[in-house]
Write an enzyme that holds these catalytic residues in place. Structure first.
Site, short mmCIF file in Angstrom:
data_model
loop_
_atom_site.label_atom_id
_atom_site.label_comp_id
_atom_site.label_asym_id
_atom_site.label_seq_id
_atom_site.Cartn_x
_atom_site.Cartn_y
_atom_site.Cartn_z
CG ASP A 37 30.81 -5.01 13.83
OD1 ASP A 37 30.73 -5.17 12.60
OD2 ASP A 37 29.98 -5.50 14.63
CD GLU A 38 31.59 -7.87 9.09
OE1 GLU A 38 31.50 -8.90 9.79
OE2 GLU A 38 30.81 -7.64 8.13
#
Length: 335
Positions: A37-38
């Site tokens: 998620d990054e």
């Protein structure tokens, strides 16, 4: 919670959104490392093209919101650790550039648990020493940290001073790693079944280590000869060591295999990954990690079939074998 609403996850939809987001970043970043998620973007040497990184951050956030419809947080710093800490300080939907002159006061005020690589057990250890902030942590000599935590202690010593030499690599953490196969003949032989699960886990965990990942969830699957499927999953503390996952796999499949019917297909799925930052559990001497590192090095040179370990040895008299390992009915595992 009488008003709670529980929604089912739709990972295939999330995957589409993150893929669109990564494509926007690739328009600008010479090097991009995508995680769950990054993402980390390396703009080294792009000062002429992007003289104002704060404005670049605003542009990225604007394009992502306009094209994908998502709000994102952007942290900017001179290395990946500082950029991540900057982003965490302004979540959600924020933007922060951590200038060089701001790094020292910013780091000193942080709780020691904010240093990448300091997990709950390590944080408890330092709390028992009355060390709660990075400022207090810096008082601990390098030799003491190395004696306490080995190479992880040395890494934490550097990170507490804002130094992080980890490069941005072009890779993306997969959603899952699966290994499964169909038996050449349906079987009820517990030794053969156990040996196959051991072998499949060995191959899956090696794939995870090659990507620099630890796994936190495993799912076991079986298919009876009458085509009835059963599966179950369990989560556990993050690990890259087979010996910590194998007991979970055995407990899962033994719980699933409850009928007096032969099995024709077995498999497992690793998921819920986290990057392997080298941190060891408290009181872990790293012996198993070094063992698997040595085994992986031999297999890199001579092939996966060079070493057969554990219960997978039971398959030697049942299956043909070559340099790639056992020749299974699943082509992706044969080579």
């Amino acid at each position: 919670c009488p008003g709670i609403v529980v929604l089912e996850g739709r990972h295939e939809i999330y995957r589409c959104f993150t893929s669109a987001l990564w494509e926007i970043l690739r328009r600008y970043a010479p090097a991009l490392e995508c995680l769950l998620d990054e993402a980390f973007c390396d703009f080294t040497g792009t000062g002429t093209a992007y003289p104002d990184f704060l404005e670049l951050g605003r542009r990225l956030r604007r394009e992502i919101r306009d094209e994908v419809g998502l709000a994102v947080t952007v942290g900017i710093g001179r290395n990946r650790m500082l950029s991540k800490l900057a982003a965490k300080s302004v979540k959600p939907d924020g933007l922060r550039l951590l200038a060089p002159e701001e790094e020292e006061p910013f780091l000193l005020s942080l709780p020691v648990g904010k240093i990448p690589g300091v997990g709950p057990k390590t944080r408890e250890l330092f709390a028992d020493m009355n060390v709660r902030t990075v400022r207090e942590f810096r008082e601990i000599p390098l030799r003491t940290l190395e004696a306490m935590l080995g190479k992880v202690g040395a890494a934490l010593y550097e990170r507490a001073r804002g130094r992080d030499t980890r490069a941005v690599h072009e890779r993306e953490i997969p959603r899952s790693i699966s290994r499964e196969t169909t038996f050449h003949e349906a079987t009820a032989d517990r030794g053969e079944i156990d040996g196959m699960f051991t072998y499949l886990l060995d191959r899956a965990m090696r794939a995870a280590r090659q990507l620099g990942l630890k796994v936190r969830t495993v799912k076991a699957k079986i298919r009876y000869s009458d085509w009835r499927d059963e599966e179950a999953a369990r989560s556990f503390p993050a690990t890259a060591v087979d010996e910590e996952v194998l007991p979970v796999v055995r407990a899962l499949y033994r719980g699933l295999y409850a009928r007096r019917v032969t099995l024709r297909h077995v498999g497992l799925v690793l998921s819920n990954f986290t990057p392997d930052d080298g941190q060891l559990a408290l009181f872990d001497d790293g012996r198993l990690q070094r063992l698997h590192g040595a085994v992986d090095a031999v297999r890199d040179k001579f092939g996966d079939g060079a070493i057969v370990a554990g219960r997978a040895i039971d398959l030697l008299s049942r299956l043909p074998k070559d340099a790639y390992g056992y020749v299974l009915r699943t082509p992706s595992l044969t080579k």
